[in-house]
Design an enzyme around this catalytic site. Sequence first.
Site, PDB file in Angstrom:
ATOM      1  CG  ASP A  27     -20.523  -2.727 -11.669  1.00  0.00           C
ATOM      2  OD1 ASP A  27     -21.591  -3.516 -11.001  1.00  0.00           O
ATOM      3  OD2 ASP A  27     -21.270  -2.491 -12.736  1.00  0.00           O
ATOM      4  CB  SER A  49     -22.856  -0.004 -19.367  1.00  0.00           C
ATOM      5  OG  SER A  49     -22.730  -0.634 -18.100  1.00  0.00           O
TER       6      SER A  49
END
Length: 440
Positions: free
Chosen positions: A320, A27
């Site tokens: 996640d 990310s």
Amino acid sequence: MSSNTHHWIARRGTALQGSLAIPGDKSVSHRAVMFAALADGVSQIDGFLEGEDTRSTAAIFAKLGVRIETPSASQRIVHGVGVDGLQPPTGALDCGNAGTGMRLLAGLLAAQRFDSVLVGDESLSKRPMRRVTGPLAQMGARIDTQDDGTPPLRVHGGQALHGIDFVSPVASAQVKSAVLLAGLYAQGETSVTEPHPTRDYSERMLSAFGVDIDFSPGSARLRGGQRLRATDIAVPADFSSAAFFIVAASIVPDSEVVLRAVGLNPRRTGLLAALRLMGADISEENHAEHGGEPVADLRVRYAPLRGAQIPEALVPDMIDEFPALFVAATAASGQTVVTGAAELRVKESDRLAAMATGLRTLGVQVDETPDGATIHGGSIGSGVIESHGDHRIAMAFAIAGQLSSGSVRVNDVANVATSFPGFDTLAQGAGFGLEAAESG
């Protein structure tokens, strides 16, 4: 062997030991390239994740006219073109498997003077995009999707955007980031309020690049018309990748590992709270800050786990990591109950169904619900697991194999390279019983 193979055979190895360097945060790597491209000046990114998803994002910015040098696999030097310097691309922009890349780019490209088309692989092409295109349309953007709201995204440039106060119906850092990126180009102020706080990578990094942005858990606000200043970014190790080794060391007897310089964004580390609730032995050492992100070394020792009710408040902070948590739950005594996690059904695969089905294949009792599951701790048998091309499902069952009474074959593991290139090599070095092979 590299992770770019077709299947793994996972079986009991040795106790996990060693000091491990986990690849850079996916990310943060996505955002570092994006924001450096929009900045005035040259930025150096160290610890960049050399994965397929992040390479896709870098390649897109190259097509948009940004010069990006690659001195080494984990380093990028980005020659920023400023917020108004992107050039019209030739052909579609391929995001590969990267949902983060596509959703953030939708916000950015909606504000450009040129048209563009965002496409993805088979998995990404099934993922919902109206959650992003909806608020962008409220700002004046024009983005077309397929009839069911999936990619490709056809972005019509030349629109005058205006700031909005967006109250998001979903807790999604990607939606928030897309709106904030569009807000950089919008007239007036743009704010986002979330139902639950999500990861604030974009806010922290925009601030590091000199943007005046106000943010707190669950909300963010910025004004349009600001410029970004080039800065150097050290990308921390990816917590979601570290999660598989955190769980493995917690459940394989006599294990002790140190995971170096792991990103500990407070909106990312729900797994640590959940595992500690279950009795895990995890300590943090050498706290520091990299590019606005908190980091620390994590020391993880084996500890007997017990089942727990996972608080719904933790769900957005570990969305996640649930595949890894499900495996931890199989090793725990008693039942582990997960609720409020319906978002797992629209990830790279339906992760609730994939984990429940896979664990049942290995003899574990799992009661699946629309928004979660109850996992009954017990022994793990042998079986063949379909990962559905989902990197996190594949790695989760590689861990499960470490407690198998026989062996676990995990099919379709090539997509592990999207987030964790070299996973199998690092796992083998730490003590995993894991063989990578081409499928016949």
